[in-house]
Design an enzyme around this catalytic site. Structure first.
Site, mmCIF file in Angstrom:
data_model
loop_
_atom_site.group_PDB
_atom_site.id
_atom_site.type_symbol
_atom_site.label_atom_id
_atom_site.label_comp_id
_atom_site.label_asym_id
_atom_site.label_seq_id
_atom_site.Cartn_x
_atom_site.Cartn_y
_atom_site.Cartn_z
ATOM 1 C CB ILE A 26 6.722 4.368 6.591
ATOM 2 C CG1 ILE A 26 8.028 3.556 6.524
ATOM 3 C CG2 ILE A 26 7.023 5.838 6.845
ATOM 4 C CD1 ILE A 26 8.914 3.899 5.346
ATOM 5 N N PRO A 76 0.839 -1.203 0.000
ATOM 6 C CG PRO A 76 0.047 -0.988 2.185
ATOM 7 C CD PRO A 76 0.808 -1.916 1.298
ATOM 8 C CG ASP A 90 5.353 -1.010 2.797
ATOM 9 O OD1 ASP A 90 4.141 -0.998 3.096
ATOM 10 O OD2 ASP A 90 6.022 -2.059 2.732
ATOM 11 C CG HIS A 91 0.206 3.926 4.866
ATOM 12 N ND1 HIS A 91 0.709 4.330 6.085
ATOM 13 C CD2 HIS A 91 -0.852 4.744 4.613
ATOM 14 C CE1 HIS A 91 -0.004 5.334 6.557
ATOM 15 N NE2 HIS A 91 -0.958 5.608 5.666
ATOM 16 N NE ARG A 92 3.253 -3.912 3.252
ATOM 17 C CZ ARG A 92 3.899 -4.884 2.622
ATOM 18 N NH1 ARG A 92 3.381 -6.104 2.590
ATOM 19 N NH2 ARG A 92 5.053 -4.648 2.032
#
Length: 422
Positions: free
Chosen positions: A398, A219, A394-396
């Site tokens: 950060i 994501p 990477d929203h998982r």
């Protein structure tokens, strides 16, 4: 007893490769460390060394063979004292002794050729839809407009080599034109538009697979800041003037690599990789720098730029980029890294969003510096050199707030560039 020489995994992600060239032949004696062959991976052409000494009893995979899976037996090495005249069977199916003899008797004699008797005579280069040609031959054919499907290869196993292409006239008769336009895939319907299907290189296949996986599984969150470049450009000019006698010329990209390395050390929450149940926190920031090469993209790594001077970074990236374009990088020089930097500003691109290269957690996309209206320090409206920078995270791994903190740290380092010299 004989030792099987297998297709090596020259990188952690390598699954198959092209056996580009044998540097030994059957009957040759080799020692540990001798170069046996050149192998093309998805990123580079690399030399394969012997780890044992002995005699090459047989070569099972001829040079020019593509898509050879890692672990496939490519040759057999005899221990010291064994006879080289007893090679292992090379056929795909192991025949009985009588069948082997019969096959040898029924096989037609090869046409006269100046090559040694152990070499196969030239054969048509096309096997089904696959054209066997060296990378150099392919490049020359593309430049000359030569259709490789109509070229007869004179190399081992019918492989098309440089001399074959140079001896072929550009242009193709109708029959050859039909061969070129023959569809190699049914994935795209034929709408009656003239076309040519070009087979993907190993590099392009890996790029397509990895980028698809990245966009599907990671994501992405995008954060953009405008960064004023005037102070950095002034410092660069002063440094280059002082470094002229040493033959050093810094680029803006050299300074941005250093800035990203320092920013990641200041904001360690962004110097991470998502790994399922754990978060890998790196203690050093290694920056992968996107370099465009024929047939794809490669990302040589500047190790720990935050601890290096700008002149050293400049020399390293110049060397890495040159060897990347020649396909001479070693795996550790382009695999790894904790974050990436992609600069398309030199091509006039104002702003773009780059795709993360897993397992890295972020990539920074650099746009072009351009003159824009700007509110100056005294509150007056003026003109400044400004570039747009977009970070993909990477929203998982950060959070947006951490990504914003990294972008702020990067901007401050660029706008107050003396911090790059500390």
């Amino acid at each position: 007893m004989p030792i099987d020489i297998k297709m090596p995994a020259l990188s952690p992600t390598m699954e198959q490769g092209t056996l580009a060239k044998w540097l030994v032949k059957e009957g040759d004696t080799v020692s540990a460390g001798d170069i046996l062959a050149e192998i093309e991976t998805d990123k580079a052409t690399m030399e394969f060394e012997a780890v044992d000494e002995g005699t090459i009893l047989s070569i099972a995979i001829p040079e020019g063979s593509e898509d050879v899976k890692v672990g496939t037996v490519i040759a057999t090495l005899g221990e010291e004292g064994e006879e080289a005249a007893a090679p292992a069977p090379k056929a795909k199916e192991k025949p009985a002794p009588k069948e082997t003899k019969a096959e040898a008797q029924s096989e037609p004699a090869p046409a006269p050729t100046p090559a040694p008797a152990s070499k196969a005579a030239a054969a048509p280069a096309q096997k089904g839809d696959r054209i066997v040609a060296s990378p150099l031959a392919r490049r020359i054919a593309e430049q000359k407009g030569v259709d490789l499907a109509a070229v007869k290869g004179s190399g081992p196993n019918g492989r098309i080599v440089k001399a074959d292409v140079e001896a072929t006239r550009p242009g193709a008769p109708a029959a050859e034109a039909q061969a070129v336009s023959r569809p190699l895939t049914e994935a795209v319907p034929d709408f009656g538009i003239p076309f040519e299907d070009v087979k993907l290189s190993s590099m392009r296949k890996v790029i397509a697979r990895r980028l698809t996986e990245s966009k599907q599984q990671v994501p992405h969150i995008y954060l953009t800041v405008d960064v004023r470049l005037d102070a950095l450009l002034k410092l660069r000019a002063e440094l280059n003037d002082a470094l002229t006698s040493r033959g050093v010329k810094l680029s803006v990209n050299d300074m941005l690599i250093k800035a990203l390395g320092l920013a990641l050390m200041q904001v360690p929450a962004c110097n991470v990789s998502f790994a399922g149940d754990v978060m890998r926190q790196y203690k050093r920031a290694d920056i992968s720098v996107a370099v465009s090469i024929p047939g794809g993209l490669i990302t040589p790594i500047v190790t720990d730029p935050s601890a290096k001077g700008l002149a050293q970074i400049s020399a390293e990236i110049g060397d890495l980029a040159a060897r990347a374009k020649d396909g001479k990088l070693q795996p550790h020089e382009y695999q790894g890294g904790t974050a990436s930097l992609s600069n398309m500003g030199m091509m006039g691109i104002k702003q773009f969003e780059a795709v993360i290269n897993p397992p890295q957690g972020m990539i920074m996309a650099i746009g072009a510096g351009e003159k824009r209206p700007w509110v100056l320090e005294d509150g007056q409206l003026g003109v400044a050199t400004v570039m747009s920078v977009t970070g993909s995270f990477d929203h998982r791994a950060i959070d947006g707030a951490d990504g914003a903190q990294l972008m702020t740290a990067f901007r401050e380092l660029v706008e107050k560039p003396l911090g790059l010299l500390a």
